[in-house]
Scaffold this active site. Sequence first.
Site, short mmCIF file in Angstrom:
data_model
loop_
_atom_site.label_atom_id
_atom_site.label_comp_id
_atom_site.label_asym_id
_atom_site.label_seq_id
_atom_site.Cartn_x
_atom_site.Cartn_y
_atom_site.Cartn_z
CB SER A 195 7.74 46.94 4.39
OG SER A 195 8.10 47.60 3.20
CG ASN A 196 4.70 47.34 0.00
OD1 ASN A 196 5.54 47.34 -0.90
ND2 ASN A 196 4.22 48.47 0.51
CG HIS A 197 6.02 41.10 -1.34
ND1 HIS A 197 7.03 40.47 -0.67
CD2 HIS A 197 4.87 40.51 -0.92
CE1 HIS A 197 6.53 39.54 0.11
NE2 HIS A 197 5.23 39.56 -0.02
CB ALA A 212 4.01 49.75 -3.03
#
Length: 402
Positions: free
Chosen positions: A209-211, A277
């Site tokens: 995943s991402n922030h 995102a």
Amino acid sequence: MSLKGKKIILGVTGSIAAYKSALLTRILVKAGAEVQIIMSASAFDFITPLTLATLSKRPVLSQFQKDDTGVWNNHVELGLWADLFLVAPISANTLAKFANGLCDNLLTATYLSARCPVMIAPAMDLDMYQHPSVLANIHKLESFGNILLDAESGELASGLSGQGRMMEPENILARIQEFFSGKSDFQGKKVLITMGPTQEALDPVRYISNHSSGKMGLALAHAFKGRGAEVYIVSGPISLTVNRCDFHWQDVKSAKEMYEKSLSIHREMDICVFAAAVADYGPAEVAPEKIKKNETSLVINLVKNVDIAASLGEKKRADQIHVGFALETENEVDNAKKKLAKKNFDIIVLNSMKESGAGFQLDTNKVRVFHASGLMVESKVAPKNQIANLILDQIKNIPVWV
Ligand code: CTP
């Protein structure tokens, strides 16, 4: 926007954030509002009534009875006088009293008598703010139609870091101005917003995943709703407190799910904002059982995910508007403009990675908005709700709209 002629009751309760009420009072008065402060008894431990009386230019109220006079402070009249009842900060204790109809001080009595809209800006420590009883009280107040000015994330008085800081006074002012502006320029429009990160499963317990926090997407959702639109959200996993009932809300995890949900409603939409995102790649296969650490290295085969914005961009009708986002670390402008054309966006919002005060997880942002027509508009570093309104104003400059 001027708040001239607007009458605001500002409730102040016992929280370390009560020091911010002084600045809040000052900027509300400066914007033209008449501000009547009501303090709870425990607020006196954190800020003096003299400070707030001086800044509001009115005596501060806290008791049912006026000192020595035998005359009472009429909470019913106060409740009818106000155009807005704002409690900032609201402590866990006062939240619980409001949620349960308790009426043991002037502030709680005025709350029960108020006919005007109510806004609450909680402030408390990280774990208190996540406690199910506090969340339940907040949801209950929201179900009464009270407006939550959600706590912001950052360093807390306890030294812990996380969500719980009272919304900054400037942001509260912006929300109040937005509220009184009564703009309904997006009335009748259906808006899809993809937001948050996606999670691509590796096995039953792990993912890529991402922030992304979802804060910019949520700020846009509130701005569209505040300006009259019907908002459809397709959101990856986020940890923000949000009243999902305000929107048509779909929670998803993977890029594939986000695509499928978005595709299913795309035809009905007037405006689509791609603020998610999305993970560009996901594991080629999801292991059915937890991957064990047998080898010294592990190679994961990743395959490209569906590009939601590009794919829906191919289906975009002439009467639909698509808005994209870009976050670049090099050749920012060139790359953003290429994405604008490639994904058939009408405008692309370029987040600045290099600016302090802009980016993932923060409550502020700084953007440049590029139109397909070549027009470019740049913002200052500003709270995400102000940036959201700037983006909405730019949507109105798109030829399809005009
Ligand atoms: N986007 C999308 N689906 C994807 C990837 C991106 O809908 N699979 C959307 C984003 O929501 C954003 C825009 O496309 O509005 C640009 O996203 P970004 O990640 O900057 O672009 P990519 O095409 O993924 O390019 P790169 O990661 O190579 O910069």
